[in-house]
Design an enzyme around this catalytic site. Structure first.
Site, PDB file in Angstrom:
ATOM      1  N   ALA A   3       0.827  -1.221   0.000  1.00  0.00           N
ATOM      2  CA  ALA A   3       0.000   0.000   0.000  1.00  0.00           C
ATOM      3  C   ALA A   3       0.856   1.264   0.000  1.00  0.00           C
ATOM      4  CB  ALA A   3      -0.920  -0.001   1.206  1.00  0.00           C
TER       5      ALA A   3
ATOM      6  N   GLU B 104     -27.971 -19.800   6.723  1.00  0.00           N
ATOM      7  CA  GLU B 104     -28.464 -19.010   7.845  1.00  0.00           C
ATOM      8  C   GLU B 104     -29.631 -19.760   8.504  1.00  0.00           C
ATOM      9  OE1 GLU B 104     -27.087 -15.933   8.386  1.00  0.00           O
ATOM     10  OE2 GLU B 104     -25.798 -16.263   6.658  1.00  0.00           O
TER      11      GLU B 104
ATOM     12  N   LYS C  61     -25.767 -10.408  -6.263  1.00  0.00           N
ATOM     13  CA  LYS C  61     -24.393 -10.434  -6.786  1.00  0.00           C
ATOM     14  C   LYS C  61     -24.381 -10.376  -8.319  1.00  0.00           C
ATOM     15  CE  LYS C  61     -23.086 -13.170  -2.740  1.00  0.00           C
ATOM     16  NZ  LYS C  61     -23.026 -14.548  -2.228  1.00  0.00           N
TER      17      LYS C  61
ATOM     18  N   GLY D 254     -17.133 -16.460   4.311  1.00  0.00           N
ATOM     19  CA  GLY D 254     -16.236 -16.814   5.420  1.00  0.00           C
ATOM     20  C   GLY D 254     -15.410 -15.624   5.855  1.00  0.00           C
TER      21      GLY D 254
HETATM   22  N1  HSE Z   1     -24.909 -16.653   2.061  1.00  0.00           N
HETATM   23  C1  HSE Z   1     -23.833 -16.462   1.131  1.00  0.00           C
HETATM   24  C2  HSE Z   1     -23.497 -17.789   0.494  1.00  0.00           C
HETATM   25  C3  HSE Z   1     -22.629 -15.922   1.811  1.00  0.00           C
HETATM   26  O1  HSE Z   1     -24.029 -18.835   0.889  1.00  0.00           O
HETATM   27  O2  HSE Z   1     -22.707 -17.803  -0.440  1.00  0.00           O
HETATM   28  C4  HSE Z   1     -22.017 -14.707   1.271  1.00  0.00           C
HETATM   29  O3  HSE Z   1     -22.775 -13.918   0.445  1.00  0.00           O
END
Ligand code: HSE
Length: 448
Positions: free
Chosen positions: A37, A194, A209, A310
């Site tokens: 950096a 989750e 995404k 992670g």
């Molecule tokens: N819940 C997401 C996954 C984790 O299972 O890939 C990160 O976005």
């Protein structure tokens, strides 16, 4: 040049899994990071509602506050790292940080998918950077690849496994013949999904995404609201088995594609279970791993693989953003890498195409009466809609379980067609008296 050696000071909003990972990696690798950096990067303040827990993670060297706005108001802080998640308070805090002249680093895909246009415009007006490598595919540097490494290309399409939870579930269903509910329970037991896994299994997380990647690939605003989103909760073990017999794997893909042909001009943006030829590398991405294929006109297909979630994989992406900002800190904003890869004045409002105008091929499973002429009736309807058949398979219904002599499963693979035509053909097939159950339809992509 005093400024070139002044440490960059970051304030962290939310020290959960990724926040702790970011603090730990930044501390562990600080020498190496500083060599890259050009100056030290330090997290000087952490804001978290659970201050005692935050103290356990960061020790005594860092200031801990309960109020995120103390970080935003602190003139000594250059960068605000938002790791709170969601798009309620996170949106407010990010906009306030920008208004206070702070650069922002976030891994919050939901926030950018829903409010990206507003946030990026605010950042541009203020001349600050909003960086978000950690928001898509965790530790895989896919934003960097799209925005910089592939900048010579006209990007044609992207297809990615960008949700680890669903990829784990699909891998378990295929490898162990499990049904969806059992595989989901396993994912929850192992801590992948989750407690409320809806965003994962219904494709919403992947759509967040995919929308971000689509904007960067094609130079458009983030168009999450127009994305087609379909998850894996309705997927049956039988179809994973049949797909395998035909040489395919089923993956939950986020797909975005540029289209300019006789049928339509626009962008396809969709998340759904997809049959992929088993010999493709991406079809062999198993467990909770992520992978993204990007097809550019010059480079051809490139594949990016790694951990999509992670503590430390995501920290790797968050810190890469910190380093980018540290390097650019004293640069004129006009020399920053454009947030969405294209110069703000060169963005296009290319529309997302309705699903009826998407071109793809299909896997169909029809539960039919096992009698003469049934297949002819089905193939006639497909022919009437000019949908060409690639492969056909017939198996006794329920061969994986109990035998039902009078019923049979007919599986049809088609070549590419307009989805609208397939909708019409399916509506006609569905009302044939010999079709005994709702037709299963899964899209198929050759990714060649
Ligand atoms: N819940 C997401 C996954 C984790 O299972 O890939 C990160 O976005």
């Amino acid at each position: 040049m005093v400024d070139s050696i002044r440490p960059i000071h970051a304030g962290l909003l939310g020290i959960g899994t990724v926040g702790a990972g970011t603090f730990n990696v930044l501390t562990r690798n600080q020498e190496e990071i500083q060599r890259r950096a050009g100056r030290p990067i330090r997290i000087v303040t952490v804001a978290d509602l659970d201050q005692a827990r935050a103290r356990q993670i960061v020790g005594d060297s860092v200031r801990i506050v309960g109020d995120a706005r103390m970080v935003i108001a602190d003139p000594d802080i250059d960068i605000v790292i938002e790791l709170i998640g969601g798009h309620g308070i996170a949106r407010q805090l990010v906009l306030e940080a920008i208004a206070a002249g702070k650069h922002v680093v976030t891994a919050n895909k939901a926030l950018l998918a829903v409010h990206g246009t507003e946030i990026f415009a605010a950042a541009r007006a203020k001349g600050v950077v909003v960086a978000f490598e950690g928001a898509v595919a965790g530790g895989i540097p896919i934003i960097k690849a799209l925005r910089e490494g592939l900048t010579a290309n006209r990007i044609e399409w992207i297809a990615g496994i960008i949700n680890g939870t669903t990829n784990f579930i699909l891998s378990e269903m295929r490898a162990k013949g499990l049904d969806f509910a059992t595989a989901l329970k396993q994912a929850q037991r192992l801590g992948y999904a989750e407690a409320d896994p809806t965003f994962d299994i219904e494709g919403v997380d992947a759509a967040h995404k995919a929308s971000i990647m689509s904007a960067i690939a094609f130079g458009t605003p983030v168009q999450f609201a127009q994305a087609h989103v379909e998850g894996i909760s309705q997927l049956q073990a039988a179809d994973i088995g049949y797909a395998e017999q035909l040489g395919y794997r089923i993956k939950l893909l986020g797909i975005t594609k540029r289209r300019n042909d006789l049928a339509a001009a626009g962008i396809e943006l969709r998340v759904h279970p997809t049959l992929v030829p088993a010999q493709r590398l991406i079809a062999n991405v198993e467990g909770a791993m992520n992978a993204v294929v990007v097809h550019g006109d010059a480079v051809g297909s490139t594949l990016y693989y790694g951990k999509g979630a992670g503590a430390e994989p995501t920290a790797s992406a968050v810190i890469a953003d910190l380093v980018d900002i540290a390097r650019l800190h004293s640069a004129d904003p006009g020399h920053h890498v454009p947030t969405l890869a294209f110069q703000p004045g060169a963005m296009h409002n290319t529309p997302i195409l309705p699903m009826a105008q998407v071109i793809t091929s299909f896997y169909l499973r029809l539960q039919v009466a096992d009698q003469a002429g049934v297949l002819a009736g089905i193939t006639r309807i497909l022919a009437d809609h000019r949908i060409s058949i690639d492969a056909l398979l017939q198996r006794p219904h329920g061969e994986q379980g109990t035998q039902g002599a009078a019923r049979t499963d007919v599986i049809v693979l088609t070549y590419d067609t307009l989805e609208g035509k397939m909708n019409q053909a399916m509506a006609q097939m569905q009302v044939l008296p010999t079709v005994l159950a709702p037709i299963v339809r899964i899209r198929k992509e050759d990714l060649s």
